[in-house]
Design a protein around this motif. Sequence first.
Motif, PDB file in Angstrom:
ATOM      1  N   LEU A 155     -25.237  21.204  24.978  1.00 24.21           N
ATOM      2  CA  LEU A 155     -24.306  20.079  24.915  1.00 24.21           C
ATOM      3  C   LEU A 155     -25.050  18.755  24.809  1.00 24.21           C
ATOM      4  O   LEU A 155     -24.545  17.799  24.207  1.00 24.21           O
ATOM      5  CB  LEU A 155     -23.393  20.080  26.142  1.00 24.21           C
ATOM      6  N   ARG A 156     -26.260  18.683  25.359  1.00 25.64           N
ATOM      7  CA  ARG A 156     -27.064  17.470  25.252  1.00 25.64           C
ATOM      8  C   ARG A 156     -27.431  17.198  23.794  1.00 25.64           C
ATOM      9  O   ARG A 156     -27.329  16.059  23.312  1.00 25.64           O
ATOM     10  CB  ARG A 156     -28.328  17.601  26.098  1.00 25.64           C
ATOM     11  N   GLU A 157     -27.834  18.238  23.062  1.00 24.25           N
ATOM     12  CA  GLU A 157     -28.181  18.079  21.653  1.00 24.25           C
ATOM     13  C   GLU A 157     -26.962  17.689  20.829  1.00 24.25           C
ATOM     14  O   GLU A 157     -27.033  16.813  19.972  1.00 24.25           O
ATOM     15  CB  GLU A 157     -28.799  19.372  21.120  1.00 24.25           C
ATOM     16  N   LEU A 158     -25.841  18.336  21.108  1.00 20.49           N
ATOM     17  CA  LEU A 158     -24.610  18.021  20.391  1.00 20.49           C
ATOM     18  C   LEU A 158     -24.185  16.586  20.671  1.00 20.49           C
ATOM     19  O   LEU A 158     -23.794  15.853  19.765  1.00 20.49           O
ATOM     20  CB  LEU A 158     -23.500  18.991  20.805  1.00 20.49           C
ATOM     21  N   ARG A 159     -24.304  16.162  21.928  1.00 18.22           N
ATOM     22  CA  ARG A 159     -23.946  14.789  22.290  1.00 18.22           C
ATOM     23  C   ARG A 159     -24.863  13.789  21.586  1.00 18.22           C
ATOM     24  O   ARG A 159     -24.404  12.745  21.117  1.00 18.22           O
ATOM     25  CB  ARG A 159     -24.015  14.615  23.800  1.00 18.22           C
ATOM     26  N   ASN A 160     -26.163  14.089  21.483  1.00 13.26           N
ATOM     27  CA  ASN A 160     -27.096  13.201  20.782  1.00 13.26           C
ATOM     28  C   ASN A 160     -26.714  13.053  19.310  1.00 13.26           C
ATOM     29  O   ASN A 160     -26.787  11.957  18.750  1.00 13.26           O
ATOM     30  CB  ASN A 160     -28.527  13.712  20.905  1.00 13.26           C
ATOM     31  N   ILE A 161     -26.320  14.147  18.687  1.00 17.15           N
ATOM     32  CA  ILE A 161     -25.893  14.098  17.282  1.00 17.15           C
ATOM     33  C   ILE A 161     -24.633  13.249  17.149  1.00 17.15           C
ATOM     34  O   ILE A 161     -24.540  12.377  16.279  1.00 17.15           O
ATOM     35  CB  ILE A 161     -25.657  15.523  16.737  1.00 17.15           C
ATOM     36  N   TYR A 162     -23.670  13.471  18.018  1.00 10.61           N
ATOM     37  CA  TYR A 162     -22.419  12.720  17.965  1.00 10.61           C
ATOM     38  C   TYR A 162     -22.643  11.231  18.245  1.00 10.61           C
ATOM     39  O   TYR A 162     -22.009  10.375  17.630  1.00 10.61           O
ATOM     40  CB  TYR A 162     -21.408  13.287  18.955  1.00 10.61           C
ATOM     41  N   GLU A 163     -23.543  10.909  19.170  1.00  9.96           N
ATOM     42  CA  GLU A 163     -23.821   9.507  19.471  1.00  9.96           C
ATOM     43  C   GLU A 163     -24.429   8.802  18.266  1.00  9.96           C
ATOM     44  O   GLU A 163     -24.064   7.670  17.945  1.00  9.96           O
ATOM     45  CB  GLU A 163     -24.761   9.392  20.672  1.00  9.96           C
ATOM     46  N   LEU A 164     -25.368   9.456  17.590  1.00 12.93           N
ATOM     47  CA  LEU A 164     -25.969   8.863  16.399  1.00 12.93           C
ATOM     48  C   LEU A 164     -24.924   8.678  15.310  1.00 12.93           C
ATOM     49  O   LEU A 164     -24.875   7.632  14.658  1.00 12.93           O
ATOM     50  CB  LEU A 164     -27.120   9.728  15.884  1.00 12.93           C
ATOM     51  N   LEU A 165     -24.082   9.667  15.125  1.00 12.88           N
ATOM     52  CA  LEU A 165     -23.031   9.575  14.121  1.00 12.88           C
ATOM     53  C   LEU A 165     -22.085   8.424  14.430  1.00 12.88           C
ATOM     54  O   LEU A 165     -21.735   7.643  13.550  1.00 12.88           O
ATOM     55  CB  LEU A 165     -22.249  10.896  14.036  1.00 12.88           C
ATOM     56  N   PHE A 166     -21.678   8.291  15.694  1.00 12.40           N
ATOM     57  CA  PHE A 166     -20.746   7.227  16.032  1.00 12.40           C
ATOM     58  C   PHE A 166     -21.425   5.862  15.942  1.00 12.40           C
ATOM     59  O   PHE A 166     -20.818   4.892  15.496  1.00 12.40           O
ATOM     60  CB  PHE A 166     -20.169   7.420  17.438  1.00 12.40           C
ATOM     61  N   CYS A 167     -22.667   5.779  16.341  1.00 17.49           N
ATOM     62  CA  CYS A 167     -23.380   4.505  16.323  1.00 17.49           C
ATOM     63  C   CYS A 167     -23.507   3.963  14.896  1.00 17.49           C
ATOM     64  O   CYS A 167     -23.249   2.785  14.647  1.00 17.49           O
ATOM     65  CB  CYS A 167     -24.758   4.684  16.938  1.00 17.49           C
TER      66      CYS A 167
END
Length: 154
Positions: free
Chosen positions: A9-21
């Motif tokens: 979930l940490r990796e998925l969250r990092n991907i989602y954060e970059l996408l949203f940013c």
Amino acid sequence: MVAGILMSLRELRNIYELLFCDGVIVAKDDRRPQSQHPEVQGVTNLQVIQALRSLKSRGYVRESYVWRHHYWYLTDEGIHFLRQYLHLPTDIVPGSLRRVSKATARGRAPVAQSGPIPRPEGQTDRQQYRRIQRLSVDKLTGVELGSKPTPKPG
């Protein structure tokens, strides 16, 4: 688990954060396990591709594929989904939706307009440009325009 691949979930969250940013994310079409994604630490290109493929199937991103690179762009539904997933307030928007002045887009401070460039009387812009070019050529070569070349001793 995203699209048949195990991912924390940490990796998925990092991907989602970059996408949203940024509002957009790019991944090279390199599915080897050792190929790391350059922008997300500790995540492979394959994980990014699979996570975004999952978002695409739900209509949260749209995808373009050009020259062995995947490009994913957030949709309005995707923005809403990521706000809920990342627990973000509504006043935070992705980078692709922010309005940016031209000066900050280039990475410079805004420059005040001081009016037209002063030039000698009777010269047009083209004449001034040619005069500047002649002066720079003279400095480089050390020879004035219109002077006769000196003969080589020989």
